[in-house]
Motif scaffolding. Structure first.
Motif, mmCIF file in Angstrom:
data_model
loop_
_atom_site.group_PDB
_atom_site.id
_atom_site.type_symbol
_atom_site.label_atom_id
_atom_site.label_comp_id
_atom_site.label_asym_id
_atom_site.label_seq_id
_atom_site.Cartn_x
_atom_site.Cartn_y
_atom_site.Cartn_z
ATOM 1 N N LEU A 43 1.012 -1.190 0.059
ATOM 2 C CA LEU A 43 0.150 -0.016 0.025
ATOM 3 C C LEU A 43 0.902 1.311 -0.086
ATOM 4 O O LEU A 43 0.593 2.376 -0.959
ATOM 5 C CB LEU A 43 -1.053 -0.009 1.268
ATOM 6 C CG LEU A 43 -1.802 1.187 1.262
ATOM 7 C CD1 LEU A 43 -2.942 1.074 0.099
ATOM 8 C CD2 LEU A 43 -2.459 1.009 2.682
ATOM 9 N N GLN A 44 1.684 1.132 0.783
ATOM 10 C CA GLN A 44 2.857 2.498 0.776
ATOM 11 C C GLN A 44 3.485 2.615 -0.512
ATOM 12 O O GLN A 44 3.718 3.720 -0.989
ATOM 13 C CB GLN A 44 3.913 2.395 1.868
ATOM 14 C CG GLN A 44 3.330 2.658 3.481
ATOM 15 C CD GLN A 44 4.134 2.369 4.559
ATOM 16 O OE1 GLN A 44 5.432 1.925 4.385
ATOM 17 N NE2 GLN A 44 3.732 2.682 5.497
ATOM 18 N N VAL A 45 4.100 1.639 -1.259
ATOM 19 C CA VAL A 45 4.583 1.934 -2.371
ATOM 20 C C VAL A 45 3.788 2.201 -3.281
ATOM 21 O O VAL A 45 4.199 3.183 -4.050
ATOM 22 C CB VAL A 45 5.367 0.544 -2.679
ATOM 23 C CG1 VAL A 45 6.040 0.368 -4.278
ATOM 24 C CG2 VAL A 45 6.514 0.137 -1.766
ATOM 25 N N LEU A 67 13.927 10.147 0.649
ATOM 26 C CA LEU A 67 14.151 10.896 1.988
ATOM 27 C C LEU A 67 13.172 10.383 2.881
ATOM 28 O O LEU A 67 13.379 10.090 4.025
ATOM 29 C CB LEU A 67 13.824 12.332 1.807
ATOM 30 C CG LEU A 67 14.143 13.451 3.087
ATOM 31 C CD1 LEU A 67 15.462 13.134 3.652
ATOM 32 C CD2 LEU A 67 13.669 14.614 3.017
ATOM 33 N N VAL A 68 11.795 10.202 2.553
ATOM 34 C CA VAL A 68 10.952 9.751 3.653
ATOM 35 C C VAL A 68 11.242 8.063 3.750
ATOM 36 O O VAL A 68 11.072 7.946 4.923
ATOM 37 C CB VAL A 68 9.584 9.509 2.666
ATOM 38 C CG1 VAL A 68 8.439 8.679 3.364
ATOM 39 C CG2 VAL A 68 8.942 10.975 2.577
ATOM 40 N N GLN A 69 11.665 7.350 2.801
ATOM 41 C CA GLN A 69 12.226 6.054 3.359
ATOM 42 C C GLN A 69 13.379 6.086 4.278
ATOM 43 O O GLN A 69 13.418 5.129 5.049
ATOM 44 C CB GLN A 69 12.656 5.226 1.975
ATOM 45 C CG GLN A 69 11.188 5.110 1.065
ATOM 46 C CD GLN A 69 11.699 4.346 -0.243
ATOM 47 O OE1 GLN A 69 12.626 4.518 -0.709
ATOM 48 N NE2 GLN A 69 10.766 3.594 -0.785
ATOM 49 N N MET A 74 14.867 4.890 9.777
ATOM 50 C CA MET A 74 15.752 5.456 11.092
ATOM 51 C C MET A 74 14.651 5.253 12.130
ATOM 52 O O MET A 74 15.019 5.235 13.083
ATOM 53 C CB MET A 74 16.111 6.966 10.876
ATOM 54 C CG MET A 74 16.833 7.474 11.943
ATOM 55 S SD MET A 74 17.277 9.505 11.849
ATOM 56 C CE MET A 74 15.848 10.159 11.393
ATOM 57 N N GLY A 75 13.385 5.677 11.793
ATOM 58 C CA GLY A 75 12.250 5.511 12.701
ATOM 59 C C GLY A 75 12.169 4.078 13.227
ATOM 60 O O GLY A 75 12.005 3.857 14.545
ATOM 61 N N THR A 76 12.245 3.228 12.471
ATOM 62 C CA THR A 76 12.085 1.928 12.820
ATOM 63 C C THR A 76 13.187 1.445 13.742
ATOM 64 O O THR A 76 13.107 0.815 14.847
ATOM 65 C CB THR A 76 11.959 1.081 11.528
ATOM 66 O OG1 THR A 76 10.853 1.476 10.844
ATOM 67 C CG2 THR A 76 11.940 -0.397 11.959
ATOM 68 N N THR A 77 14.621 1.815 13.313
ATOM 69 C CA THR A 77 15.698 1.582 14.011
ATOM 70 C C THR A 77 15.662 2.159 15.468
ATOM 71 O O THR A 77 15.811 1.434 16.592
ATOM 72 C CB THR A 77 16.855 1.851 13.428
ATOM 73 O OG1 THR A 77 16.969 1.371 12.227
ATOM 74 C CG2 THR A 77 18.100 1.560 14.391
ATOM 75 N N LEU A 78 15.258 3.502 15.902
ATOM 76 C CA LEU A 78 15.023 4.205 16.835
ATOM 77 C C LEU A 78 13.990 3.644 17.819
ATOM 78 O O LEU A 78 14.273 3.632 18.956
ATOM 79 C CB LEU A 78 15.100 5.738 16.696
ATOM 80 C CG LEU A 78 16.514 6.279 15.923
ATOM 81 C CD1 LEU A 78 16.258 7.779 15.650
ATOM 82 C CD2 LEU A 78 17.591 6.027 16.905
ATOM 83 N N ALA A 79 13.004 3.510 17.139
ATOM 84 C CA ALA A 79 11.763 2.848 17.944
ATOM 85 C C ALA A 79 12.167 1.423 18.655
ATOM 86 O O ALA A 79 12.026 1.307 20.004
ATOM 87 C CB ALA A 79 10.591 2.649 17.432
#
Length: 86
Positions: A43-45, A67-69, A74-79
């Protein structure tokens, strides 16, 4: 087409959670989660492709998508790091 398949896949995989809860099966939950994550990715793609084509700024669409990807990764890793520290 990818957007429709993503939405249908999300609905179908969400319905798999019902029998997984009744069976109390960890394996079925994992399959349902995999199907749900795959549908969300599709869906995102599809959404980003449609947005990039319909934008007034077509020339910068690919760089904005990258940039969004990057921020998504980064958000996945930091979370995960944040939740592991809690």
């Amino acid at each position: 087409m990818a957007v429709v398949l993503g939405l249908v896949g999300m609905a179908g995989s969400a319905l798999v959670f019902v029998p997984a809860a009744r069976l109390e099966s960890y394996g079925v939950f994992l399959v349902a989660l995999f199907l749900l994550a795959s549908s969300i990715t599709l869906l995102q793609v599809g959404r980003e492709s449609v947005r990039g084509l319909s934008s007034d700024r077509r020339a910068t669409a690919s760089s904005r998508l990258n940039l969004v990807q990057a921020f998504n990764s980064m958000g996945t890793t930091l979370a995960a790091a944040f939740l592991a520290a809690c």
